[in-house]
Design a protein around this motif. Structure first.
Motif, mmCIF file in Angstrom:
data_model
loop_
_atom_site.group_PDB
_atom_site.id
_atom_site.type_symbol
_atom_site.label_atom_id
_atom_site.label_comp_id
_atom_site.label_asym_id
_atom_site.label_seq_id
_atom_site.Cartn_x
_atom_site.Cartn_y
_atom_site.Cartn_z
ATOM 1 N N UNK A 11 -46.502 -23.480 1.014
ATOM 2 C CA UNK A 11 -47.748 -24.245 0.873
ATOM 3 C C UNK A 11 -47.441 -25.720 0.659
ATOM 4 N N UNK A 12 -46.507 -26.006 -0.221
ATOM 5 C CA UNK A 12 -46.158 -27.400 -0.515
ATOM 6 C C UNK A 12 -45.518 -28.078 0.701
ATOM 7 N N UNK A 13 -44.694 -27.338 1.426
ATOM 8 C CA UNK A 13 -44.074 -27.880 2.640
ATOM 9 C C UNK A 13 -45.144 -28.200 3.678
ATOM 10 N N UNK A 14 -46.098 -27.272 3.875
ATOM 11 C CA UNK A 14 -47.178 -27.507 4.830
ATOM 12 C C UNK A 14 -48.027 -28.696 4.405
ATOM 13 N N UNK A 56 -49.863 -34.132 5.443
ATOM 14 C CA UNK A 56 -50.094 -35.480 4.912
ATOM 15 C C UNK A 56 -49.261 -36.507 5.672
ATOM 16 N N UNK A 57 -48.022 -36.191 5.991
ATOM 17 C CA UNK A 57 -47.153 -37.109 6.741
ATOM 18 C C UNK A 57 -47.685 -37.360 8.151
ATOM 19 N N UNK A 58 -48.426 -36.379 8.701
ATOM 20 C CA UNK A 58 -49.001 -36.527 10.042
ATOM 21 C C UNK A 58 -50.377 -37.185 10.000
ATOM 22 N N UNK A 101 -47.401 -7.854 14.715
ATOM 23 C CA UNK A 101 -47.840 -9.116 15.318
ATOM 24 C C UNK A 101 -48.678 -9.975 14.369
ATOM 25 N N UNK A 102 -48.808 -9.595 13.119
ATOM 26 C CA UNK A 102 -49.578 -10.352 12.128
ATOM 27 C C UNK A 102 -48.600 -11.174 11.290
ATOM 28 N N UNK A 103 -48.513 -12.465 11.589
ATOM 29 C CA UNK A 103 -47.580 -13.330 10.866
ATOM 30 C C UNK A 103 -47.995 -14.781 11.007
ATOM 31 N N UNK A 104 -47.394 -15.614 10.181
ATOM 32 C CA UNK A 104 -47.467 -17.061 10.362
ATOM 33 C C UNK A 104 -46.160 -17.638 9.852
ATOM 34 N N UNK A 105 -45.787 -18.763 10.408
ATOM 35 C CA UNK A 105 -44.581 -19.428 9.924
ATOM 36 C C UNK A 105 -44.678 -20.914 10.193
ATOM 37 N N UNK A 106 -43.857 -21.662 9.466
ATOM 38 C CA UNK A 106 -43.838 -23.111 9.641
ATOM 39 C C UNK A 106 -42.438 -23.544 10.044
#
Length: 190
Positions: free
Chosen positions: A169-172, A177-179, A99-104
């Motif tokens: 990282x770059x995608x996030x 920035x776009x938001x 249960x330890x995760x992150x995603x975009x």
């Protein structure tokens, strides 16, 4: 009858050894692909913390101890009490690892951090700042830490690992920035 008992003990000890070996392999080689396989297919990147490897490894070590208890403890009450306790903690370690995760995704950042069982979803517009802590080593810029700051003041910090070293990282950064979020790079002096 003695031969059957020894064979049973041998099988249980084999399971203990397999569990012990898997404690060093499974968190990265099995648990991570399981997460990646069951998390939404619309993700643009998946990561996990170092705690995931530690809790999963600890869970499998406890499972190995459970098998050793089943093979060597003679008193039935003690054997089953220890087995139940080890099973509960082993299951908790493995579950915390899974249960330890992150995603975009295109629309959000989802995080289920270490020692939690619930995921939190953040829209990209929920972030006020994306910060990179960098250092200049012999003319090469390296990122040590990435910090997402929400508009409510919550900090999500990622040191080293998947988030810092991947294109995620770059995608996030681009999506925050776009938001309307602020992008900051801080250089740490040596």
């Amino acid at each position: 009858m003695q031969g059957i008992y020894d064979q049973k003990k041998g099988i249980i000890l084999s399971l203990a050894v397999i569990s012990l070996i898997m404690a060093f392999i499974a968190p990265a080689a099995i648990f991570y692909p399981l997460k990646a396989g069951f998390i939404t297919l619309r993700n643009d990147g998946i990561g996990t913390s170092a705690w995931s490897i530690l809790t999963g490894g600890a869970g499998l070590i406890l499972l190995s101890l459970l098998f050793i208890v089943m093979a060597f403890v003679k008193k039935p009450v003690l054997k089953w009490v220890l087995a139940i306790v080890l099973f509960v903690f082993s299951t908790a370690g493995i579950l915390l690892s899974l249960r330890d995760y992150y995603y975009i995704t295109k629309d959000e950042f989802v995080m289920s951090g270490p020692f939690t069982l619930a995921a939190t979803d953040y829209a990209w517009s929920d972030f006020s700042k994306f910060e990179e802590e960098a250092r200049n080593v012999n003319g090469t810029v390296t990122i040590d830490k990435v910090i997402f700051t929400t508009k409510s003041g919550e900090l999500l910090e990622f040191q080293g690992g998947q988030m810092v070293k991947s294109t995620m990282k770059e995608t996030a950064k681009t999506r925050i920035q776009a938001a309307g979020g602020e992008i900051v790079r801080t250089f740490i002096e040596e």
